[in-house]
Design an enzyme around this catalytic site. Structure first.
Site, PDB file in Angstrom:
ATOM      1  N   GLY A  21      24.255  -0.608   1.884  1.00  0.00           N
ATOM      2  CA  GLY A  21      23.800  -1.995   1.962  1.00  0.00           C
ATOM      3  C   GLY A  21      23.534  -2.562   0.578  1.00  0.00           C
ATOM      4  O   GLY A  21      23.835  -3.729   0.302  1.00  0.00           O
ATOM      5  N   CYS A  52      -0.586   6.422  -4.314  1.00  0.00           N
ATOM      6  CA  CYS A  52      -1.821   6.830  -4.971  1.00  0.00           C
ATOM      7  C   CYS A  52      -1.742   6.545  -6.467  1.00  0.00           C
ATOM      8  O   CYS A  52      -2.725   6.457  -7.158  1.00  0.00           O
ATOM      9  CB  CYS A  52      -2.053   8.322  -4.787  1.00  0.00           C
ATOM     10  SG  CYS A  52      -3.326   8.657  -3.586  1.00  0.00           S
TER      11      CYS A  52
END
Lengths: 383, 373
Positions: free
Chosen positions: B70, B317
């Site tokens: 894509g 994180c």
């Protein structure tokens, strides 16, 4: 005529009566470094010769020798017969294609019919005859062709001295346990201690699921790079997840890091005892972060009996980065996987924590049980 | 393992794998070859191309260019048509479009980014106000891959063409194709799709191109795909793509209705004191994005994985790139951004999985809170 690598060692000659021991360890280390490559190592007066390898391995052999502590310098050379024609043939291969040069001869075999000066001038003359673009310059030559007449009826001919890593052979100066994180500093600290001959075992603390597998993999990659120098090919990991949770839940937030470091030191000392290590090694540098103030360092030292060596204590960050780049750990260290989750980072860590306050906060925790529990999560990764 | 990360990729369809195997072991001929075997493969290829065009009602009106993914399809559209003036896109695009448009700046074309709403969708007027007579291309994502919000690209394309008929309109349809009922309207010139989001294989994408729209190639070579995308066709990937698409389009309506009900059931079961919904109700039934307030999505994701539930997240994180660019553009506060979880389904998702997932999600956030508070 055979291609060989000549290795000269560094400080070992200073070691007087222990010299034999240092030489043995050094040659063992060379063997370890060259593991997996067919070769022979011969010791001759004051140096080692790596011989009998396949020629296409020369690049890899040189790369590995470049990482061995205790190597003062090394050269690629040709081992040939000690008759003049053989020496000349070898010298022709070693000599530059153009520019200025001189020939330097060392005569180990004092019964050799020609003096050093005579050999140098004869070979030099023949080289000039064979290649008219060369010029002799005995004062500041661009190239030097070295000839070493050995007692065995052989001669060594080589061109350049390549500077080695210097330092002491690893495992001649006891064993230490390096606390290794994914950062820039700790691999450098391990490197520095190995340079002085220490065997550097490695311990890493993780806090999965607050840190991820990629962060742990990053430390394994760092440990692997370091093992090129330290020749230690394993890493111990311990989970401090529950300890972090308990500290976070029960203790003053500004002490999070201070308290965690005390736990890490306790656990590290226990593992050090098990592995026969006589000290802990850390990458701490004075004042670099809140936990690395004098007070911070003191509070971690207070929980262990083993000495804690901090080879980077007086280094600036730039100095550390320079070494990290040189030894090849910098790129890996700066990958974006964090070894500490932001979940547990306090907004304002204590910069000068008082020991009495720390101890009071720590009494809220079952220290021994948490240490035992963490030790039970110990894993050893071999690579 | 309950797999709710189907928007990232989904398990390849068994039948599609069989079809692919046929093109690997038997019909392995090069479709450009002029002997019988090559001709047979080339014929199958045109058949599969036609069937893929048909699903969007595009047969006869559009060409289909097969690409490697894509992202390649998006890139070809953007770099082919965004060559001058300015290019208008949105802040809610997938990186395949967002980064490509940002790169245009280095090539002397001005990228313009329309702001998005809280749910990740873009308002027509916010796109239109950026379009002027120098706009060479507009690119608007069909289904937002992080929130599931559906943009009415037919209406946007029509409005864009009214304002500047020379502007080319492209849409990234990767999360829409085979999942959302849609026929290509004439105003949409280019439409990018991907096989592995609907049960095909990775390494296969395609670009729908309105006939007569001039496009330039980005890979030169043997002149495959009408010279627009050289390189031997990925025949087995295309075969798997065609098969998977057929399956998806066959039951698209029923799947949508069922998954919409599941999505609502899942959200209704979540602890309301913890989870906030970020996906719109009228969005793709395949995506439910929520935020577990003040928790770290990445940590939750690992805890959930260890408990048998695989979900996506929009946060990390890490202090660098901690928050998703798209979710940040939606205008949420940091504590909401931290806790973003994306659950994405497939037609194979069952009601039982939804029930189990609800239990795992609720108990895991409790545990997270217990451990960190």
């Amino acid at each position: 005529m055979e291609k060989v690598v000549i290795i000269r060692y560094a400080e070992i000659h200073l070691k007087g009566k222990n010299r034999g021991y240092f030489e043995r360890v050094f040659s063992n280390n060379l063997e370890k470094a060259l593991r997996g490559i067919r070769h022979e190592i011969h010791r001759t007066s004051g140096r080692y010769l790596v011989a009998n390898f396949e020629e296409e391995m020369i690049g890899e052999i040189m790369r590995r020798i470049a990482n061995v502590f205790g190597v003062h310098s090394y050269s690629v050379g040709l081992l040939t017969g000690n008759d003049e024609d053989s020496i000349f043939e070898a010298a022709r291969l070693v000599a530059p294609k153009a520019g200025t040069f001189k020939v330097v001869t060392h005569r180990g075999d004092k019964h050799y019919p020609l003096t050093s000066m005579e050999i140098s001038s004869r070979i030099g003359g023949r080289l000039l005859g064979a290649n008219p673009t060369l010029k002799v310059d005995v004062h500041e030559p661009q190239h030097t062709v070295y000839i070493d007449i050995r007692e065995s009826g052989r001669a060594l001919v080589f061109g350049a001295f390549i500077d080695g890593l210097h330092g002491m052979p690893v495992s001649t100066a006891g064993k230490g346990l390096l606390l290794i994180s994914g950062g820039i500093d700790s691999p450098v600290a391990g490197y520095m201690m190995a340079k002085r001959g220490m065997t550097v075992e490695m311990l890493h603390f993780h806090s999965y699921p607050y840190t991820n597998e990629a962060a742990k993999e990053k430390v394994v990659s760092l440990a692997k790079i370091l093992s090129d120098y330290t020749l230690v090919t394993r890493l111990t990991t311990v989970s401090v997840t529950h300890i972090q949770e308990e500290i976070h839940r029960k203790c003053a937030a500004e002490l999070n890091v201070t308290l965690l470091r005390r736990f890490m030191f306790r656990i590290a000392e226990r593992i050090a005892y098990r592995e026969g290590a006589g000290c802990l090694v850390t990458g701490e540098s004075l004042g670099q972060v809140a936990s690395q103030t004098l007070e911070g360092l003191t509070s971690s030292n207070a929980v262990v009996k083993l000495p804690v060596l901090r080879p980077l204590i007086g280094f600036d960050k730039e100095d550390i980065i320079e070494v990290a780049k040189k030894i090849g750990t910098f790129e890996t260290s700066t990958l974006p996987y964090e070894d500490c989750c932001t979940v547990f980072l306090p907004d304002f860590p204590a910069i000068r924590p008082k020991l009495s306050f720390i101890e009071a906060e720590e009494r809220k925790l079952d220290v021994d049980a948490l240490v035992e529990e963490a030790l039970a999560t110990r894993e050893i990764i071999k690579f | 393992m309950i797999y709710f990360d189907n928007a990232a990729t989904t398990r390849p369809d068994g039948g599609a794998l069989q079809r692919a195997a046929e093109f690997i072991t038997e019909l392995y001929y090069n479709p450009s070859a002029r002997y019988g075997g090559g001709f047979a493969v080339s014929k199958s290829l045109s058949f599969m191309r036609e069937s893929l065009l048909k699903y969007l009602g595009a047969a006869g009106r559009y060409d289909l260019i097969f690409t490697s993914c894509g992202t390649e399809a998006d890139n070809q559209a953007i770099f082919s048509c965004g060559k001058r003036g300015n290019v208008v896109t949105t802040a809610g695009e997938h990186a395949a479009v967002f980064s490509a448009c940002s790169e245009l700046k280095n090539r002397g074309v001005e990228p313009r980014f329309a702001p998005v709403e809280r749910d990740g969708s873009v308002k027509i007027e916010n796109v239109l106000s950026l379009v002027d007579d120098k706009t060479s291309l507009v690119s608007v994502v069909h289904v937002n891959n992080e929130t599931g919000a559906i943009n009415d690209i037919a209406a946007i394309a029509r409005a864009v063409k009214e304002k500047n008929p020379r502007t080319v309109f492209h849409s990234d349809g990767v999360q829409a194709f085979g999942k959302v009922q849609f026929l290509l309207p004439q105003e949409v010139d280019l439409y990018a799709v991907s096989a592995h989001k609907i049960g095909g294989l990775k390494g296969t994408g395609a670009l729908f191109k309105r006939k007569n729209l001039p496009l330039s190639p980005h890979i030169y070579g043997g002149g495959q795909e009408n010279g627009l995308r050289s390189g031997t066709e990925n025949t087995f990937g295309i075969a798997a793509f065609a098969y998977a698409a057929e399956e998806k389009f066959k039951s698209l309506r029923e799947d949508s209705l069922r998954l919409r009900a599941y999505r609502e059931k899942l959200f209704a079961g979540l602890d309301p004191s913890v989870f906030t919904r970020l996906s719109p109700e009228n969005g793709s039934p395949y995506i439910l994005t929520v935020s577990a307030a003040a928790m770290r999505g990445e940590v939750l994701q690992r805890m959930l994985w260890d408990r048998g539930l695989c979900v996506g997240t929009g946060s990390a994180c890490s202090s660098k790139n901690r928050f998703s660019r798209v979710m940040t553009a939606c205008g949420y506060r940091e504590d909401v951004l931290d806790g973003v979880l994306r659950m994405s389904f497939s037609p194979a998702t069952t009601e039982e999985e939804i029930d189990i997932a609800v239990g795992i999600l609720n108990s895991t956030v409790k545990e997270y809170q217990r451990n960190t508070h």
